[in-house]
Design a protein around this motif. Sequence first.
Motif, PDB file in Angstrom:
ATOM      1  N   GLU A 155     -13.425  13.020   4.380  1.00 51.09           N
ATOM      2  CA  GLU A 155     -13.635  13.021   2.930  1.00 51.09           C
ATOM      3  C   GLU A 155     -12.290  13.017   2.216  1.00 51.09           C
ATOM      4  O   GLU A 155     -11.323  13.596   2.699  1.00 51.09           O
ATOM      5  N   GLY A 156     -12.238  12.373   1.076  1.00 52.10           N
ATOM      6  CA  GLY A 156     -10.994  12.371   0.311  1.00 52.10           C
ATOM      7  C   GLY A 156     -10.698  11.001  -0.256  1.00 52.10           C
ATOM      8  O   GLY A 156     -11.507  10.077  -0.157  1.00 52.10           O
ATOM      9  N   SER A 157      -9.527  10.867  -0.853  1.00 50.63           N
ATOM     10  CA  SER A 157      -9.116   9.617  -1.502  1.00 50.63           C
ATOM     11  C   SER A 157      -8.070   8.914  -0.667  1.00 50.63           C
ATOM     12  O   SER A 157      -7.269   9.557   0.022  1.00 50.63           O
ATOM     13  N   THR A 158      -8.058   7.593  -0.731  1.00 49.44           N
ATOM     14  CA  THR A 158      -7.002   6.840  -0.060  1.00 49.44           C
ATOM     15  C   THR A 158      -5.702   6.957  -0.868  1.00 49.44           C
ATOM     16  O   THR A 158      -5.721   7.268  -2.069  1.00 49.44           O
ATOM     17  N   LEU A 159      -4.599   6.685  -0.213  1.00 50.43           N
ATOM     18  CA  LEU A 159      -3.307   6.688  -0.897  1.00 50.43           C
ATOM     19  C   LEU A 159      -3.309   5.656  -2.025  1.00 50.43           C
ATOM     20  O   LEU A 159      -2.777   5.909  -3.115  1.00 50.43           O
ATOM     21  N   VAL A 162      -5.123   7.135  -5.043  1.00 51.26           N
ATOM     22  CA  VAL A 162      -4.325   8.204  -5.661  1.00 51.26           C
ATOM     23  C   VAL A 162      -3.265   7.602  -6.576  1.00 51.26           C
ATOM     24  O   VAL A 162      -3.066   8.050  -7.715  1.00 51.26           O
ATOM     25  N   ILE A 163      -2.582   6.576  -6.093  1.00 51.48           N
ATOM     26  CA  ILE A 163      -1.522   5.938  -6.890  1.00 51.48           C
ATOM     27  C   ILE A 163      -2.113   5.212  -8.098  1.00 51.48           C
ATOM     28  O   ILE A 163      -1.554   5.249  -9.196  1.00 51.48           O
ATOM     29  N   GLN A 164      -3.272   4.571  -7.914  1.00 47.63           N
ATOM     30  CA  GLN A 164      -3.910   3.878  -9.040  1.00 47.63           C
ATOM     31  C   GLN A 164      -4.293   4.850 -10.153  1.00 47.63           C
ATOM     32  O   GLN A 164      -4.180   4.532 -11.332  1.00 47.63           O
ATOM     33  N   HIS A 165      -4.734   6.043  -9.774  1.00 49.57           N
ATOM     34  CA  HIS A 165      -5.194   7.011 -10.770  1.00 49.57           C
ATOM     35  C   HIS A 165      -4.079   7.888 -11.336  1.00 49.57           C
ATOM     36  O   HIS A 165      -4.163   8.351 -12.465  1.00 49.57           O
ATOM     37  N   HIS A 166      -3.034   8.141 -10.546  1.00 55.74           N
ATOM     38  CA  HIS A 166      -2.002   9.094 -10.963  1.00 55.74           C
ATOM     39  C   HIS A 166      -0.602   8.494 -11.076  1.00 55.74           C
ATOM     40  O   HIS A 166       0.337   9.193 -11.454  1.00 55.74           O
ATOM     41  N   GLY A 167      -0.452   7.223 -10.738  1.00 56.09           N
ATOM     42  CA  GLY A 167       0.860   6.599 -10.836  1.00 56.09           C
ATOM     43  C   GLY A 167       1.722   6.872  -9.613  1.00 56.09           C
ATOM     44  O   GLY A 167       1.244   7.370  -8.580  1.00 56.09           O
ATOM     45  N   LEU A 169       4.140   8.333  -6.827  1.00 54.39           N
ATOM     46  CA  LEU A 169       4.253   9.664  -6.237  1.00 54.39           C
ATOM     47  C   LEU A 169       5.633  10.240  -6.502  1.00 54.39           C
ATOM     48  O   LEU A 169       6.630   9.501  -6.606  1.00 54.39           O
ATOM     49  N   ALA A 170       5.696  11.547  -6.594  1.00 51.64           N
ATOM     50  CA  ALA A 170       7.000  12.219  -6.639  1.00 51.64           C
ATOM     51  C   ALA A 170       7.715  11.946  -5.321  1.00 51.64           C
ATOM     52  O   ALA A 170       7.064  11.853  -4.269  1.00 51.64           O
ATOM     53  N   PRO A 171       9.043  11.790  -5.337  1.00 47.84           N
ATOM     54  CA  PRO A 171       9.784  11.450  -4.110  1.00 47.84           C
ATOM     55  C   PRO A 171       9.483  12.379  -2.931  1.00 47.84           C
ATOM     56  O   PRO A 171       9.324  11.919  -1.795  1.00 47.84           O
ATOM     57  N   ASN A 172       9.401  13.694  -3.194  1.00 44.49           N
ATOM     58  CA  ASN A 172       9.161  14.612  -2.071  1.00 44.49           C
ATOM     59  C   ASN A 172       7.766  14.417  -1.474  1.00 44.49           C
ATOM     60  O   ASN A 172       7.569  14.529  -0.266  1.00 44.49           O
ATOM     61  N   LEU A 173       6.777  14.083  -2.334  1.00 45.81           N
ATOM     62  CA  LEU A 173       5.422  13.862  -1.842  1.00 45.81           C
ATOM     63  C   LEU A 173       5.339  12.547  -1.074  1.00 45.81           C
ATOM     64  O   LEU A 173       4.694  12.464  -0.022  1.00 45.81           O
ATOM     65  N   ALA A 174       6.016  11.521  -1.600  1.00 44.45           N
ATOM     66  CA  ALA A 174       6.047  10.233  -0.903  1.00 44.45           C
ATOM     67  C   ALA A 174       6.677  10.386   0.477  1.00 44.45           C
ATOM     68  O   ALA A 174       6.186   9.829   1.471  1.00 44.45           O
TER      69      ALA A 174
END
Length: 203
Positions: A155-159, A162-167, A169-174
């Motif tokens: 269960e969950g969202s694909t990467l 996530v990027i489509q909805h939130h723009g 990623l922060a560098p550390n998260l990426a």
Amino acid sequence: MVTSDLGACEWFVWDLRRSGLIDRGPLDQIVGEFLKRNPRAEAPALAEFLVDQGTLTTFQAERILNGKSQGLVLGPYVLLDAIGAGSMGQVYKASSKNDAGFYAVKVLPRRSMWNVRLARRQVRSFGSFTHPAVVPFVDVGTAGGLHYLSWPLVEGSTLESVIQHHGKLAPNLAALYAVQVAQGLTAAHQNNLFHGLVKPSNV
């Protein structure tokens, strides 16, 4: 129950029986009780009732109403909903009759030049290791002329979503996601398993 009791729902009930989703005895009892109270009901009303009762999912009811009763049960897997489409076929949420667990089942096109022997070898290879970043093949089979693959459902969202909805990623998260993907691929490569299509929609 005899066929004449089914009225306008006859075709729907016959397709539902053919689908293998529900054993005939319980199905006939549920339908019989519904039609006693609603003798002139049409198939969509019966389908809605079965969904409300939890006997069918909305996806299953719509498939049967559209005359697509075949392929809803594949081996031990009962297809519950469509969750996506990949380059090689449609992916469904399914439950297993073997363990009542939930799985992602990919159904390949009938014309697919698919190597069943190779896929079974890959399933065996996944049995030799586990890794938190790897979702393994657990089964492969053919039913009703359809080939299918299955994985435990995650269960969950694909990467990608996530990027489509939130723009961006922060560098550390990426960096964290990239490391996790690399670790999973390394574990797979060490066991002679290669993904072949790593992209945000597959993470």
